[in-house]
Design an enzyme around this catalytic site. Sequence first.
Site, PDB file in Angstrom:
ATOM      1  N   LYS A 155       8.452   8.727  14.526  1.00 33.98           N
ATOM      2  CA  LYS A 155       7.388   9.022  15.477  1.00 33.98           C
ATOM      3  C   LYS A 155       6.688   7.715  15.847  1.00 33.98           C
ATOM      4  O   LYS A 155       5.917   7.161  15.082  1.00 33.98           O
ATOM      5  CB  LYS A 155       6.354  10.010  14.923  1.00 33.98           C
ATOM      6  CG  LYS A 155       5.558  10.584  16.088  1.00 33.98           C
ATOM      7  CD  LYS A 155       4.116  10.888  15.822  1.00 33.98           C
ATOM      8  CE  LYS A 155       3.152   9.780  15.735  1.00 33.98           C
ATOM      9  NZ  LYS A 155       2.817   9.085  16.986  1.00 33.98           N
ATOM     10  N   GLU A 189       2.062   0.617   4.755  1.00 36.76           N
ATOM     11  CA  GLU A 189       1.655  -0.742   5.150  1.00 36.76           C
ATOM     12  C   GLU A 189       0.432  -0.580   6.030  1.00 36.76           C
ATOM     13  O   GLU A 189       0.521  -0.106   7.161  1.00 36.76           O
ATOM     14  CB  GLU A 189       2.787  -1.445   5.890  1.00 36.76           C
ATOM     15  CG  GLU A 189       3.923  -1.793   4.954  1.00 36.76           C
ATOM     16  CD  GLU A 189       5.071  -2.527   5.621  1.00 36.76           C
ATOM     17  OE1 GLU A 189       4.981  -2.804   6.829  1.00 36.76           O
ATOM     18  OE2 GLU A 189       6.043  -2.794   4.932  1.00 36.76           O
ATOM     19  N   CYS A 197      -1.533  -7.285  11.550  1.00 34.65           N
ATOM     20  CA  CYS A 197      -2.040  -6.852  10.248  1.00 34.65           C
ATOM     21  C   CYS A 197      -2.294  -8.037   9.328  1.00 34.65           C
ATOM     22  O   CYS A 197      -3.212  -8.019   8.522  1.00 34.65           O
ATOM     23  CB  CYS A 197      -1.059  -5.876   9.607  1.00 34.65           C
ATOM     24  SG  CYS A 197       0.591  -6.535   9.431  1.00 34.65           S
ATOM     25  N   GLU A 248     -11.888  -4.269   9.418  1.00 30.50           N
ATOM     26  CA  GLU A 248     -10.781  -4.771  10.239  1.00 30.50           C
ATOM     27  C   GLU A 248     -11.111  -4.511  11.706  1.00 30.50           C
ATOM     28  O   GLU A 248     -11.182  -3.364  12.145  1.00 30.50           O
ATOM     29  CB  GLU A 248      -9.480  -4.054   9.864  1.00 30.50           C
ATOM     30  CG  GLU A 248      -8.269  -4.635  10.580  1.00 30.50           C
ATOM     31  CD  GLU A 248      -6.988  -3.842  10.325  1.00 30.50           C
ATOM     32  OE1 GLU A 248      -7.022  -2.601  10.369  1.00 30.50           O
ATOM     33  OE2 GLU A 248      -5.944  -4.486  10.102  1.00 30.50           O
TER      34      GLU A 248
HETATM   35  P1  NAD Z   1      -2.976   4.356  13.324  1.00 31.14           P
HETATM   36  O1  NAD Z   1      -3.091   4.622  11.868  1.00 31.14           O
HETATM   37  O2  NAD Z   1      -4.050   4.859  14.207  1.00 31.14           O
HETATM   38  O3  NAD Z   1      -1.621   4.965  13.902  1.00 31.14           O
HETATM   39  C1  NAD Z   1      -0.358   4.614  13.384  1.00 31.14           C
HETATM   40  C2  NAD Z   1       0.597   5.765  13.595  1.00 31.14           C
HETATM   41  O4  NAD Z   1       0.146   6.876  12.825  1.00 31.14           O
HETATM   42  C3  NAD Z   1       0.678   6.249  15.033  1.00 31.14           C
HETATM   43  O5  NAD Z   1       2.018   6.562  15.326  1.00 31.14           O
HETATM   44  C4  NAD Z   1      -0.173   7.506  15.010  1.00 31.14           C
HETATM   45  O6  NAD Z   1       0.188   8.441  15.989  1.00 31.14           O
HETATM   46  C5  NAD Z   1       0.118   8.032  13.626  1.00 31.14           C
HETATM   47  N1  NAD Z   1      -0.882   8.937  13.072  1.00 31.14           N
HETATM   48  C6  NAD Z   1      -2.217   8.975  13.320  1.00 31.14           C
HETATM   49  N2  NAD Z   1      -2.788   9.971  12.621  1.00 31.14           N
HETATM   50  C7  NAD Z   1      -1.812  10.583  11.912  1.00 31.14           C
HETATM   51  C8  NAD Z   1      -1.777  11.669  11.001  1.00 31.14           C
HETATM   52  N3  NAD Z   1      -2.871  12.334  10.659  1.00 31.14           N
HETATM   53  N4  NAD Z   1      -0.597  12.012  10.449  1.00 31.14           N
HETATM   54  C9  NAD Z   1       0.534  11.345  10.759  1.00 31.14           C
HETATM   55  N5  NAD Z   1       0.563  10.312  11.632  1.00 31.14           N
HETATM   56  C10 NAD Z   1      -0.594   9.933  12.200  1.00 31.14           C
HETATM   57  O7  NAD Z   1      -2.776   2.795  13.461  1.00 31.14           O
HETATM   58  P2  NAD Z   1      -2.704   1.946  14.806  1.00 31.14           P
HETATM   59  O8  NAD Z   1      -4.074   1.895  15.381  1.00 31.14           O
HETATM   60  O9  NAD Z   1      -1.576   2.463  15.627  1.00 31.14           O
HETATM   61  O10 NAD Z   1      -2.260   0.503  14.269  1.00 31.14           O
HETATM   62  C11 NAD Z   1      -3.152  -0.462  13.832  1.00 31.14           C
HETATM   63  C12 NAD Z   1      -3.237  -0.491  12.320  1.00 31.14           C
HETATM   64  O11 NAD Z   1      -1.951  -0.720  11.760  1.00 31.14           O
HETATM   65  C13 NAD Z   1      -4.105  -1.614  11.797  1.00 31.14           C
HETATM   66  O12 NAD Z   1      -4.922  -1.131  10.767  1.00 31.14           O
HETATM   67  C14 NAD Z   1      -3.109  -2.615  11.248  1.00 31.14           C
HETATM   68  O13 NAD Z   1      -3.593  -3.476  10.256  1.00 31.14           O
HETATM   69  C15 NAD Z   1      -2.052  -1.710  10.740  1.00 31.14           C
HETATM   70  N6  NAD Z   1      -0.782  -2.423  10.577  1.00 31.14           N
HETATM   71  C16 NAD Z   1      -0.378  -2.738   9.298  1.00 31.14           C
HETATM   72  C17 NAD Z   1       0.793  -3.459   9.098  1.00 31.14           C
HETATM   73  C18 NAD Z   1       1.233  -3.842   7.711  1.00 31.14           C
HETATM   74  O14 NAD Z   1       2.372  -4.252   7.552  1.00 31.14           O
HETATM   75  N7  NAD Z   1       0.388  -3.722   6.696  1.00 31.14           N
HETATM   76  C19 NAD Z   1       1.564  -3.843  10.196  1.00 31.14           C
HETATM   77  C20 NAD Z   1       1.120  -3.512  11.481  1.00 31.14           C
HETATM   78  C21 NAD Z   1      -0.059  -2.787  11.645  1.00 31.14           C
END
Ligand code: NAD
Length: 500
Positions: free
Chosen positions: A187, A262, A296, A394
């Site tokens: 997804k 992650e 990230c 963040e």
């Molecule tokens: P997000 O958590 O809002 O969304 C990520 C994914 O999760 C999306 O596909 C979203 O649709 C899905 N999602 C949201 N709610 C959900 C739920 N209840 N159940 C299942 N899936 C759900 O994150 P974002 O805003 O898309 O990305 C930014 C974040 O990602 C930042 O915090 C960043 O640090 C982190 N990130 C971490 C890494 C790492 O390797 N640690 C790498 C890239 C990004």
Amino acid sequence: MSDKRDLALSAIAPYQERPLGHFIAGRSVDVEGDSFDVLEPGTGQVLGQCGDASEKQLNEAVAAAKAAFPIWVSTPPEERKKILNRVADLITANAEKIAAVECLDAGQCWRFMSKAAIRGAENFRFFADRAPGAADGQALPSAEHLNYTTRRAIGPVGVITPWNTPFMLSTWKIAPALAAGCTVVHKPAEWSPYSARLLVEIAHEAGLPVGVFNSVNGLGETTGKRLTEHPDIKAVAFVGESSTGSAIMRQGAATLKRVHFELGGKNPVIVFDDADLDTALDAAIFMIYSLNGQRCTSSSRLIVQASIYDEFVARAVERVKKLKIGDPFDYNTEVGPLIHPRHFSKVCSYMDIARADGARIAAGGAPVDDTQGFFFQPTLFADASPAMRIAQEEIFGPVLTAMAFNDEADAIAKANDVQYGLAGYVWTRDLSRALRVSDALEAGMVWVNSDNVRHLPTPFGGVKASGIGRDGGDWSFDFYMETKNVALARGTHKPQRLGV
Ligand code: NAD
């Protein structure tokens, strides 16, 4: 550079006529039910609509992955290797198109995305080549038994990815899952869904059997949630925000889901006064302002020794003011737009928070004028203290928070004084100090005298609120596979005799 934008628009043209649907059991599936707008961050325009998978469609995707699992897991690993290497070849052949699509719907800059697409191919090649050894275990002989371990793919897995570098991050999770023998329901993030569609199509063109890799679009709270709750999904690999990780853990609790997270970061870059300050400055600026600050592992907290703090921060401010903001398709652009109006508002809100907390906005601090895109000026908050929200939370934008430290202990205390623990950067010429500080940092990864340079055999992941589990090398296979121990008696062992 508009030829690159044209290339991206031609790649998504089918989904401008009708909403982007899903890819289930080897074929394109149209949207049924709700869809939502996908925006172009650089212009603010609507690119098209994307469907939110219905419950029935999500169930079909999981059923396809479940049906394909016995076939894929018993496919000879050499064959899996061949197919996944073909995926890598096709990603390379399509790299320009993939990069252009990332610039279009994620607003990422061409100069970084052209490399990120190639990294996607490298991820596939790396894990493809390791597929033949994925099941390997250990021999653990004891006096009366020969114990040996083997590994087997866990089953169909859910992969949920964010929008910041969508293609590269998707390959990073999906390639090891497939190499291990798992089948996948992916997804992608709702704000940048197009490159995931290219990936699943490429994978099928490369010869991946039907149902092995399925892609469902949709919102997190509907499609994402259903995927994590589905009893036939054996594990969830998730990249995204820490709060979403918590939600997924709750959602997966009833089915005892194995999770790999992650998550977010608030990563310190510690600069001691004996460091190579020119290179430290280059790295600190690169790590926070590249990828529009939406990284990230960004060095979002600059922690500088008090003796050089004023001069180092003044030099940083000078550089920040010169960063080239603009069209993500222009090779010269260094900072592009933020992904979405909602994220843009979040980043904007931190300017008032910084002022209220008493930090100094030494550069930037406002949206870019005269644009319909979601551009925010590269910003530097100076003279912060650890308790401030700008030093704790963040922000995930082109925003750096700088503070001073007095001695090594103070640097370590300030660096660790956050809920996150993804990456840390240490700049010093004193080797012993580098070792001490690296040991003391609460982080999954530390780079000494370097920016973040990824080496695929090494473990990638965070501690504290930054994640659970590691990716890379064999660590990825450990997540996507179950280890089994077999104990073969040597014939010398006599079980206890009861009831004789
Ligand atoms: P997000 O958590 O809002 O969304 C990520 C994914 O999760 C999306 O596909 C979203 O649709 C899905 N999602 C949201 N709610 C959900 C739920 N209840 N159940 C299942 N899936 C759900 O994150 P974002 O805003 O898309 O990305 C930014 C974040 O990602 C930042 O915090 C960043 O640090 C982190 N990130 C971490 C890494 C790492 O390797 N640690 C790498 C890239 C990004």
